[in-house]
Design a protein around this motif. Structure first.
Motif, PDB file in Angstrom:
ATOM      1  N   LEU A 262       0.822  -1.212   0.000  1.00 35.22           N
ATOM      2  CA  LEU A 262       0.000   0.000   0.000  1.00 35.22           C
ATOM      3  C   LEU A 262       0.856   1.262   0.000  1.00 35.22           C
ATOM      4  O   LEU A 262       0.552   2.233  -0.697  1.00 35.22           O
ATOM      5  CB  LEU A 262      -0.928  -0.017   1.216  1.00 35.22           C
ATOM      6  CG  LEU A 262      -1.900   1.155   1.367  1.00 35.22           C
ATOM      7  CD1 LEU A 262      -2.810   1.278   0.152  1.00 35.22           C
ATOM      8  CD2 LEU A 262      -2.729   0.994   2.643  1.00 35.22           C
ATOM      9  N   THR A 263       1.939   1.244   0.765  1.00 32.66           N
ATOM     10  CA  THR A 263       2.842   2.399   0.815  1.00 32.66           C
ATOM     11  C   THR A 263       3.423   2.692  -0.561  1.00 32.66           C
ATOM     12  O   THR A 263       3.512   3.856  -0.980  1.00 32.66           O
ATOM     13  CB  THR A 263       3.973   2.150   1.839  1.00 32.66           C
ATOM     14  OG1 THR A 263       3.402   1.925   3.131  1.00 32.66           O
ATOM     15  CG2 THR A 263       4.910   3.345   1.917  1.00 32.66           C
ATOM     16  N   GLN A 264       3.811   1.637  -1.291  1.00 32.80           N
ATOM     17  CA  GLN A 264       4.384   1.828  -2.624  1.00 32.80           C
ATOM     18  C   GLN A 264       3.323   2.284  -3.613  1.00 32.80           C
ATOM     19  O   GLN A 264       3.595   3.101  -4.508  1.00 32.80           O
ATOM     20  CB  GLN A 264       5.052   0.548  -3.101  1.00 32.80           C
ATOM     21  CG  GLN A 264       6.010   0.738  -4.274  1.00 32.80           C
ATOM     22  CD  GLN A 264       7.158   1.671  -3.905  1.00 32.80           C
ATOM     23  OE1 GLN A 264       7.876   1.435  -2.946  1.00 32.80           O
ATOM     24  NE2 GLN A 264       7.318   2.745  -4.656  1.00 32.80           N
ATOM     25  N   ILE A 265       2.113   1.754  -3.495  1.00 30.74           N
ATOM     26  CA  ILE A 265       1.008   2.186  -4.364  1.00 30.74           C
ATOM     27  C   ILE A 265       0.790   3.692  -4.215  1.00 30.74           C
ATOM     28  O   ILE A 265       0.675   4.427  -5.209  1.00 30.74           O
ATOM     29  CB  ILE A 265      -0.285   1.417  -4.003  1.00 30.74           C
ATOM     30  CG1 ILE A 265      -0.207  -0.031  -4.494  1.00 30.74           C
ATOM     31  CG2 ILE A 265      -1.513   2.102  -4.621  1.00 30.74           C
ATOM     32  CD1 ILE A 265      -1.333  -0.918  -3.990  1.00 30.74           C
ATOM     33  N   ILE A 266       0.743   4.164  -2.974  1.00 27.24           N
ATOM     34  CA  ILE A 266       0.528   5.591  -2.714  1.00 27.24           C
ATOM     35  C   ILE A 266       1.695   6.423  -3.243  1.00 27.24           C
ATOM     36  O   ILE A 266       1.492   7.483  -3.844  1.00 27.24           O
ATOM     37  CB  ILE A 266       0.311   5.829  -1.203  1.00 27.24           C
ATOM     38  CG1 ILE A 266      -1.043   5.247  -0.783  1.00 27.24           C
ATOM     39  CG2 ILE A 266       0.383   7.318  -0.862  1.00 27.24           C
ATOM     40  CD1 ILE A 266      -1.305   5.293   0.714  1.00 27.24           C
TER      41      ILE A 266
END
Length: 282
Positions: A262-266
């Protein structure tokens, strides 16, 4: 399916889940033309797209959720029929949302499922939220679900390919061809892309026994390598997760890989929105 493990994981999990959770919760797009980052999940029927949305919701709300309806019966085809947008709710205020949302879409199948052209229209923002896909006819201009004048908020900001690690879903050459066509269209629009491999616990007994073995499993590393080769995506854009399934309460070891993805997606999505803003100023 093997159980052999490497000594050191090929990707380290963030050391502090709560710090990462805090940064995700505090995220706001710097581009003021959008209220939330729009992430589109696509992939085969039964890949775990809806379950991943529920898992992210569970991580953020710290309680088991099931807003995106999922079904394990693959015989009947995709359980998702509409183009649904799921905004992540803040438990402190049910009327407020975090600045990231996920669009679920009908799964890809060999000879049926979602039309590739519909997915490409969704990338461009031409598919209205709530549109019910017609398996016999792609969406076209003039249809009720067609958005003729999409804003940046309507467009997709991150494309995520979702595939399962277990053998329950056979990813055929035709499905790969469809996924590559969608990726190529997204690349033409400058949309960043990642991949999530689900069901590692079902594919590898060592992961079923201990989720912390996700990135130590030789079998899952092989599956990730194969997927990278088929789809043409780099390894640093591929993430392994175990979706919430049988758990009745949130667990840190399940949260960690979901938060990592999720952190990388954001991060990718925010870079895309900032690039759009810069280009508009030129």
């Amino acid at each position: 399916m093997g159980q052999s493990l490497v000594t050191s994981p090929w990707r380290e999990m963030p050391a502090n889940n709560r710090e990462n959770l805090s940064s995700v919760k505090q995220y706001e797009p710097k581009n003021t033309d959008v209220q939330h980052l729009r992430v589109l999940l696509h992939g085969p029927v039964g890949a775990g797209k809806s379950s991943f949305i529920n898992s992210v919701d569970t991580v953020l709300r710290r309680k088991i959720t099931g807003r995106a309806l999922a079904d394990g019966n693959l015989v009947e085809g995709s359980f998702t029929t509409k183009y649904e947008n799921y905004k992540m709710i803040q438990d402190s205020d049910p009327n407020s949302h975090y600045c990231v949302s996920f669009n679920d879409i009908v799964g890809l199948e060999e000879s049926r499922g979602v039309h590739v052209d519909d997915v490409i229209l969704a990338l461009k923002g031409h598919v209205r939220d709530g549109y019910e896909f017609n398996p016999s006819s792609p969406l076209k201009e003039g249809d009720e679900g067609y958005n003729p004048s999409p804003t940046l908020q309507d467009r997709v900001h991150v494309l995520v390919s979702v595939v399962p690690a277990d053998g329950a879903v056979i990813i055929t050459d035709e499905m790969v061809k469809k996924m590559r066509k969608i990726r190529k269209a997204a690349s033409g629009m400058g949309i960043p892309q990642l991949a999530i491999i689900t069901k590692g616990d079902k594919a590898c007994p060592a992961v079923k026994d201990n989720v912390e073995n996700l990135y130590k499993s030789k079998y899952l590393k092989k599956k990730a390598d194969e997927f990278c080769a088929k789809l043409g995506i780099s390894m640093n854009c591929v993430f392994l997760v175990k979706n919430y399934d049988k758990e009745t309460s949130p667990k840190d070891d399940v949260d960690a890989p979901i938060l990592c993805a999720l952190t990388q997606i954001i991060s990718f999505g925010d870079d895309f929105l900032n690039d759009v803003k810069r280009k508009e100023k030129i």
